[in-house]
Design a protein around this motif. Structure first.
Motif, mmCIF file in Angstrom:
data_model
loop_
_atom_site.group_PDB
_atom_site.id
_atom_site.type_symbol
_atom_site.label_atom_id
_atom_site.label_comp_id
_atom_site.label_asym_id
_atom_site.label_seq_id
_atom_site.Cartn_x
_atom_site.Cartn_y
_atom_site.Cartn_z
ATOM 1 N N VAL A 80 27.345 23.164 51.316
ATOM 2 C CA VAL A 80 27.571 24.381 52.085
ATOM 3 C C VAL A 80 29.054 24.552 52.395
ATOM 4 C CG1 VAL A 80 27.079 25.596 54.233
ATOM 5 C CG2 VAL A 80 25.265 24.275 53.096
ATOM 6 N N SER A 81 29.646 23.546 53.045
ATOM 7 C CA SER A 81 31.018 23.688 53.500
ATOM 8 C C SER A 81 31.583 22.317 53.841
ATOM 9 C CB SER A 81 31.062 24.603 54.734
ATOM 10 O OG SER A 81 32.377 24.784 55.198
ATOM 11 N N ALA A 82 32.905 22.211 53.844
ATOM 12 C CA ALA A 82 33.570 20.971 54.223
ATOM 13 C C ALA A 82 34.880 21.287 54.921
ATOM 14 C CB ALA A 82 33.827 20.090 53.000
ATOM 15 N N VAL A 83 35.263 20.366 55.794
ATOM 16 C CA VAL A 83 36.574 20.459 56.441
ATOM 17 C C VAL A 83 37.266 19.113 56.250
ATOM 18 C CG1 VAL A 83 35.576 19.904 58.722
ATOM 19 C CG2 VAL A 83 37.840 20.958 58.566
ATOM 20 N N LYS A 84 38.442 19.178 55.658
ATOM 21 C CA LYS A 84 39.166 17.969 55.312
ATOM 22 C C LYS A 84 39.804 17.337 56.548
ATOM 23 C CE LYS A 84 42.658 16.495 51.933
ATOM 24 N NZ LYS A 84 43.661 16.974 50.951
ATOM 25 N N TYR A 85 40.048 16.031 56.456
ATOM 26 C CA TYR A 85 40.780 15.368 57.528
ATOM 27 C C TYR A 85 42.225 15.874 57.510
ATOM 28 C CZ TYR A 85 43.263 12.535 54.112
ATOM 29 O OH TYR A 85 44.076 12.129 53.095
ATOM 30 N N GLY A 86 42.965 15.524 58.557
ATOM 31 C CA GLY A 86 44.381 15.903 58.605
ATOM 32 C C GLY A 86 44.550 17.370 58.956
ATOM 33 N N VAL A 87 45.058 18.163 58.040
ATOM 34 C CA VAL A 87 45.358 19.569 58.329
ATOM 35 C C VAL A 87 44.104 20.421 58.449
ATOM 36 C CG1 VAL A 87 47.632 19.463 57.281
ATOM 37 C CG2 VAL A 87 45.672 20.128 55.889
ATOM 38 N N GLY A 88 42.960 19.881 58.051
ATOM 39 C CA GLY A 88 41.711 20.598 58.246
ATOM 40 C C GLY A 88 41.449 21.710 57.256
ATOM 41 N N THR A 89 41.891 21.541 56.038
ATOM 42 C CA THR A 89 41.580 22.522 55.004
ATOM 43 C C THR A 89 40.072 22.681 54.872
ATOM 44 O OG1 THR A 89 43.556 21.810 53.825
ATOM 45 C CG2 THR A 89 41.971 23.136 52.598
ATOM 46 N N THR A 90 39.635 23.912 54.707
ATOM 47 C CA THR A 90 38.196 24.171 54.649
ATOM 48 C C THR A 90 37.764 24.622 53.256
ATOM 49 O OG1 THR A 90 38.539 26.446 55.416
ATOM 50 C CG2 THR A 90 38.076 24.770 57.088
ATOM 51 N N TYR A 91 36.514 24.354 52.944
ATOM 52 C CA TYR A 91 35.928 24.682 51.647
ATOM 53 C C TYR A 91 34.536 25.252 51.887
ATOM 54 C CZ TYR A 91 39.577 21.407 50.319
ATOM 55 O OH TYR A 91 40.786 20.770 50.194
ATOM 56 N N TYR A 92 34.173 26.233 51.077
ATOM 57 C CA TYR A 92 32.873 26.871 51.213
ATOM 58 C C TYR A 92 32.259 27.100 49.845
ATOM 59 C CZ TYR A 92 34.587 28.020 55.882
ATOM 60 O OH TYR A 92 35.083 27.951 57.155
ATOM 61 N N ASP A 93 30.936 27.020 49.826
ATOM 62 C CA ASP A 93 30.287 27.463 48.602
ATOM 63 C C ASP A 93 30.243 28.986 48.610
ATOM 64 O OD1 ASP A 93 28.042 27.920 46.545
ATOM 65 O OD2 ASP A 93 28.373 25.753 46.479
ATOM 66 N N THR A 135 31.534 29.696 59.031
ATOM 67 C CA THR A 135 32.857 29.175 59.350
ATOM 68 C C THR A 135 32.724 27.744 59.847
ATOM 69 O OG1 THR A 135 33.633 31.377 60.004
ATOM 70 C CG2 THR A 135 34.935 29.487 60.734
ATOM 71 N N ILE A 136 33.464 26.843 59.220
ATOM 72 C CA ILE A 136 33.459 25.452 59.634
ATOM 73 C C ILE A 136 34.739 25.173 60.420
ATOM 74 C CG2 ILE A 136 34.569 24.558 57.533
ATOM 75 C CD1 ILE A 136 32.647 22.139 57.722
ATOM 76 N N SER A 137 34.620 24.353 61.446
ATOM 77 C CA SER A 137 35.783 23.987 62.251
ATOM 78 C C SER A 137 35.554 22.594 62.817
ATOM 79 C CB SER A 137 36.000 24.998 63.374
ATOM 80 O OG SER A 137 34.884 25.039 64.248
ATOM 81 N N ARG A 138 36.645 22.003 63.294
ATOM 82 C CA ARG A 138 36.513 20.668 63.861
ATOM 83 C C ARG A 138 37.338 20.547 65.134
ATOM 84 N NH1 ARG A 138 37.961 16.541 59.507
ATOM 85 N NH2 ARG A 138 37.786 15.041 61.208
ATOM 86 N N ASP A 139 36.837 19.715 66.028
ATOM 87 C CA ASP A 139 37.546 19.383 67.268
ATOM 88 C C ASP A 139 37.656 17.863 67.283
ATOM 89 O OD1 ASP A 139 38.294 18.732 69.873
ATOM 90 O OD2 ASP A 139 37.260 20.447 70.728
ATOM 91 N N ASN A 140 38.800 17.364 66.910
ATOM 92 C CA ASN A 140 38.957 15.913 66.786
ATOM 93 C C ASN A 140 38.878 15.207 68.138
ATOM 94 O OD1 ASN A 140 39.206 15.868 63.970
ATOM 95 N ND2 ASN A 140 41.390 16.329 64.094
ATOM 96 N N ASP A 141 39.294 15.883 69.189
ATOM 97 C CA ASP A 141 39.206 15.262 70.523
ATOM 98 C C ASP A 141 37.749 15.031 70.919
ATOM 99 O OD1 ASP A 141 42.050 17.111 71.833
ATOM 100 O OD2 ASP A 141 41.940 15.179 70.801
ATOM 101 N N LYS A 142 36.888 15.956 70.533
ATOM 102 C CA LYS A 142 35.462 15.834 70.842
ATOM 103 C C LYS A 142 34.685 15.149 69.731
ATOM 104 C CE LYS A 142 35.233 19.897 73.844
ATOM 105 N NZ LYS A 142 34.587 21.217 74.085
ATOM 106 N N LYS A 143 35.360 14.802 68.647
ATOM 107 C CA LYS A 143 34.712 14.173 67.487
ATOM 108 C C LYS A 143 33.527 15.016 67.015
ATOM 109 C CE LYS A 143 35.886 9.410 68.767
ATOM 110 N NZ LYS A 143 35.339 8.039 68.999
ATOM 111 N N THR A 144 33.756 16.289 66.913
ATOM 112 C CA THR A 144 32.676 17.218 66.566
ATOM 113 C C THR A 144 33.141 18.224 65.520
ATOM 114 O OG1 THR A 144 31.717 17.015 68.779
ATOM 115 C CG2 THR A 144 31.028 18.909 67.476
ATOM 116 N N VAL A 145 32.257 18.509 64.596
ATOM 117 C CA VAL A 145 32.478 19.567 63.610
ATOM 118 C C VAL A 145 31.411 20.628 63.843
ATOM 119 C CG1 VAL A 145 32.307 20.145 61.162
ATOM 120 C CG2 VAL A 145 33.618 18.149 61.884
ATOM 121 N N TYR A 146 31.824 21.872 63.748
ATOM 122 C CA TYR A 146 30.919 22.997 63.970
ATOM 123 C C TYR A 146 30.737 23.795 62.691
ATOM 124 C CZ TYR A 146 32.270 21.928 68.765
ATOM 125 O OH TYR A 146 32.517 21.285 69.956
ATOM 126 N N LEU A 147 29.556 24.364 62.550
ATOM 127 C CA LEU A 147 29.303 25.312 61.462
ATOM 128 C C LEU A 147 28.757 26.573 62.110
ATOM 129 C CD1 LEU A 147 29.347 25.702 58.359
ATOM 130 C CD2 LEU A 147 26.894 25.173 58.404
#
Length: 124
Positions: free
Chosen positions: A47-60, A68-80
């Motif tokens: 479906v989708s991915a978010v890379k480590y570091g700069v957080g580049t995103t990928y979608y099918d 839309t995929i996003s990440r919050d590294n402080d909360k150790k959570t990724v959202y879709l």
């Protein structure tokens, strides 16, 4: 790392839903995180991915512009965030992760860590 997916449920066609993938353990900031899904009787698909570091995103292609995929590294959570949902989006959604993934984002075998899945049902 352990992954916990949540946020699934029943939603009407055209509606929205946000899935969360919470991680435990160390080093989350270095993990690429992705979502896969599997509909009844069908093969698992990326479906989708978010890379480590700069957080580049990928979608099918079938979710581009709707999810839309996003990440919050402080909360150790990724959202879709899923919008304009269609009945064909009905599936169990899995979050997956692995350390410093640089390629093969859409391939399940790339990832060693899998969550338990959360069911999204889109009614017509």
């Amino acid at each position: 790392v352990q992954l916990q997916a949540s946020g699934g449920g029943l939603v009407q066609s055209g509606g929205s839903r946000r899935l969360s993938c919470s991680a435990s353990g160390r080093g989350f900031i270095n993990y690429t995180v992705a979502w896969f899904r599997q509909a009844p009787g069908k093969e698992r698909e990326f479906v989708s991915a978010v890379k480590y570091g700069v957080g580049t995103t990928y979608y099918d292609d079938f979710v581009k512009g709707r999810f839309t995929i996003s990440r919050d590294n402080d909360k150790k959570t990724v959202y879709l965030r899923m919008s304009s949902l269609k009945p064909e989006d009905t599936a169990v959604y899995y979050c997956v992760a692995d350390d410093k993934v640089e390629a093969g984002f859409s391939i399940g075998h790339t990832y060693n860590y899998w969550g338990q899945g959360t069911l999204v049902t889109v009614s017509s």
